[in-house]
Motif scaffolding. Structure first.
Motif, PDB file in Angstrom:
ATOM      1  N   PRO A  17     -65.347  -5.349  70.507  1.00 25.10           N
ATOM      2  CA  PRO A  17     -65.787  -6.786  71.091  1.00 25.10           C
ATOM      3  C   PRO A  17     -65.666  -7.792  69.919  1.00 25.10           C
ATOM      4  O   PRO A  17     -65.751  -9.002  70.091  1.00 25.10           O
ATOM      5  CB  PRO A  17     -67.306  -6.293  71.549  1.00 25.10           C
ATOM      6  N   HIS A  18     -65.589  -7.269  68.785  1.00 25.83           N
ATOM      7  CA  HIS A  18     -65.746  -8.371  67.583  1.00 25.83           C
ATOM      8  C   HIS A  18     -64.520  -9.018  67.663  1.00 25.83           C
ATOM      9  O   HIS A  18     -64.365 -10.265  66.715  1.00 25.83           O
ATOM     10  CB  HIS A  18     -66.367  -7.382  66.156  1.00 25.83           C
ATOM     11  N   LEU A  19     -63.456  -8.406  67.968  1.00 27.30           N
ATOM     12  CA  LEU A  19     -61.884  -9.100  68.113  1.00 27.30           C
ATOM     13  C   LEU A  19     -62.108 -10.098  69.203  1.00 27.30           C
ATOM     14  O   LEU A  19     -61.031 -10.989  69.334  1.00 27.30           O
ATOM     15  CB  LEU A  19     -61.113  -8.013  68.419  1.00 27.30           C
ATOM     16  N   LEU A  20     -62.886 -10.076  70.168  1.00 25.10           N
ATOM     17  CA  LEU A  20     -62.660 -11.124  71.354  1.00 25.10           C
ATOM     18  C   LEU A  20     -63.626 -12.365  71.042  1.00 25.10           C
ATOM     19  O   LEU A  20     -64.533 -12.220  70.483  1.00 25.10           O
ATOM     20  CB  LEU A  20     -63.547 -10.409  72.570  1.00 25.10           C
ATOM     21  N   PRO A  22     -66.065 -15.104  71.914  1.00 26.32           N
ATOM     22  CA  PRO A  22     -67.251 -15.422  72.949  1.00 26.32           C
ATOM     23  C   PRO A  22     -66.782 -16.184  74.101  1.00 26.32           C
ATOM     24  O   PRO A  22     -66.091 -17.385  73.771  1.00 26.32           O
ATOM     25  CB  PRO A  22     -68.309 -15.592  72.299  1.00 26.32           C
ATOM     26  N   GLU A  23     -67.262 -16.247  75.222  1.00 28.73           N
ATOM     27  CA  GLU A  23     -67.080 -17.279  76.273  1.00 28.73           C
ATOM     28  C   GLU A  23     -67.987 -18.194  76.197  1.00 28.73           C
ATOM     29  O   GLU A  23     -69.104 -18.119  75.488  1.00 28.73           O
ATOM     30  CB  GLU A  23     -67.473 -16.395  77.725  1.00 28.73           C
ATOM     31  N   ARG A  24     -67.379 -19.579  76.026  1.00 22.95           N
ATOM     32  CA  ARG A  24     -68.163 -20.832  75.744  1.00 22.95           C
ATOM     33  C   ARG A  24     -68.826 -21.134  76.950  1.00 22.95           C
ATOM     34  O   ARG A  24     -68.416 -20.965  77.968  1.00 22.95           O
ATOM     35  CB  ARG A  24     -67.286 -21.922  75.356  1.00 22.95           C
ATOM     36  N   GLU A  25     -70.195 -21.777  76.446  1.00 22.69           N
ATOM     37  CA  GLU A  25     -70.839 -22.195  77.607  1.00 22.69           C
ATOM     38  C   GLU A  25     -70.483 -23.486  78.379  1.00 22.69           C
ATOM     39  O   GLU A  25     -70.670 -23.963  79.305  1.00 22.69           O
ATOM     40  CB  GLU A  25     -72.473 -22.386  77.166  1.00 22.69           C
ATOM     41  N   PRO A  27     -67.101 -26.821  77.856  1.00 19.49           N
ATOM     42  CA  PRO A  27     -65.613 -26.902  77.481  1.00 19.49           C
ATOM     43  C   PRO A  27     -65.779 -27.680  76.509  1.00 19.49           C
ATOM     44  O   PRO A  27     -66.341 -28.405  76.019  1.00 19.49           O
ATOM     45  CB  PRO A  27     -65.125 -27.821  78.914  1.00 19.49           C
ATOM     46  N   VAL A  28     -64.445 -27.630  75.509  1.00 19.02           N
ATOM     47  CA  VAL A  28     -64.215 -28.436  74.269  1.00 19.02           C
ATOM     48  C   VAL A  28     -62.786 -28.767  74.546  1.00 19.02           C
ATOM     49  O   VAL A  28     -62.507 -29.779  73.745  1.00 19.02           O
ATOM     50  CB  VAL A  28     -64.457 -27.395  73.145  1.00 19.02           C
ATOM     51  N   THR A  29     -61.883 -28.214  75.393  1.00 21.07           N
ATOM     52  CA  THR A  29     -60.491 -28.548  75.241  1.00 21.07           C
ATOM     53  C   THR A  29     -60.090 -29.137  76.390  1.00 21.07           C
ATOM     54  O   THR A  29     -60.945 -29.114  77.520  1.00 21.07           O
ATOM     55  CB  THR A  29     -59.547 -27.341  75.312  1.00 21.07           C
ATOM     56  N   VAL A  30     -59.126 -30.129  76.295  1.00 15.56           N
ATOM     57  CA  VAL A  30     -58.593 -30.683  77.799  1.00 15.56           C
ATOM     58  C   VAL A  30     -58.459 -29.833  78.900  1.00 15.56           C
ATOM     59  O   VAL A  30     -58.966 -30.074  79.985  1.00 15.56           O
ATOM     60  CB  VAL A  30     -57.367 -31.563  77.432  1.00 15.56           C
ATOM     61  N   ALA A  31     -57.773 -28.857  78.487  1.00 18.54           N
ATOM     62  CA  ALA A  31     -57.567 -27.569  79.676  1.00 18.54           C
ATOM     63  C   ALA A  31     -59.054 -27.401  80.068  1.00 18.54           C
ATOM     64  O   ALA A  31     -59.034 -26.972  81.329  1.00 18.54           O
ATOM     65  CB  ALA A  31     -56.768 -26.623  79.098  1.00 18.54           C
ATOM     66  N   GLU A  32     -59.837 -27.097  79.381  1.00 20.13           N
ATOM     67  CA  GLU A  32     -61.137 -26.559  79.783  1.00 20.13           C
ATOM     68  C   GLU A  32     -61.702 -27.654  80.600  1.00 20.13           C
ATOM     69  O   GLU A  32     -62.405 -27.424  81.577  1.00 20.13           O
ATOM     70  CB  GLU A  32     -62.104 -26.147  78.782  1.00 20.13           C
TER      71      GLU A  32
END
Length: 169
Positions: A17-20, A22-25, A27-32
């Protein structure tokens, strides 16, 4: 010769799991941000109860806020428009939820139908109008939140009619 695949060498990613990321709460990018708009648009039960129509002005309701962004629901009765404007320092995503909007820019005229998304950067100048005979509902995500909407001289009569483009989702 080594026949091991990369997965065999690295192991199961779910076991590390340390390589994954984390899911963001939020959005921060244009695509998100575009994805957030699509997610909200697809959930009619989430936005439809908030829609109202006002014959004197475009109606709007803030649906959601997050760190550095806002989500607005707008309704447009026939003939209502935004006037020619930009969004100050904000970028945005405009998504048509119901009905048909016309967007005018210095590049021409575009018809936007349900599901159509327009992503724009700061300084993008446009005018959005309900030229149809039916009410329209649209969703607008601004990041950072909208604090300024400078108005510009109208394109009325300056847009080339040959530049009309119809966009469908």
């Amino acid at each position: 010769m080594n026949m091991d695949s990369d997965l065999q060498i690295a192991g199961d990613l779910m076991e590390v799991p340390h390589l994954l990321q984390p899911e963001r709460e939020h959005p921060v990018t244009v695509a998100e941000f575009a994805g957030l708009a699509r997610e909200i648009a697809a959930d009619r039960d989430r936005w439809a109860p908030h829609v109202e129509y006002d014959a004197t002005t475009r109606w709007y309701h803030r649906l959601r806020t997050g760190p550095g962004y806002e989500v607005w629901l707008l309704s447009w009765v026939p003939g209502q428009g935004s006037g020619l404007h930009d969004h100050g320092r904000s970028s945005g995503v405009l998504t048509v939820l119901q009905g048909e909007l016309t967007e005018r820019t210095d590049r021409g005229v575009r018809t936007m139908r349900p599901g159509t998304q327009r992503v724009f950067a700061p300084g993008y100048v446009h005018e959005v109008v309900n030229d149809s005979l039916e009410p329209v509902v649209s969703l607008h995500v601004y990041f950072p939140g909208l604090t300024d909407m400078p108005m510009h001289e109208s394109y009325q009569g300056r847009c080339a009619p040959a530049g009309r483009e119809t966009v469908t989702a």
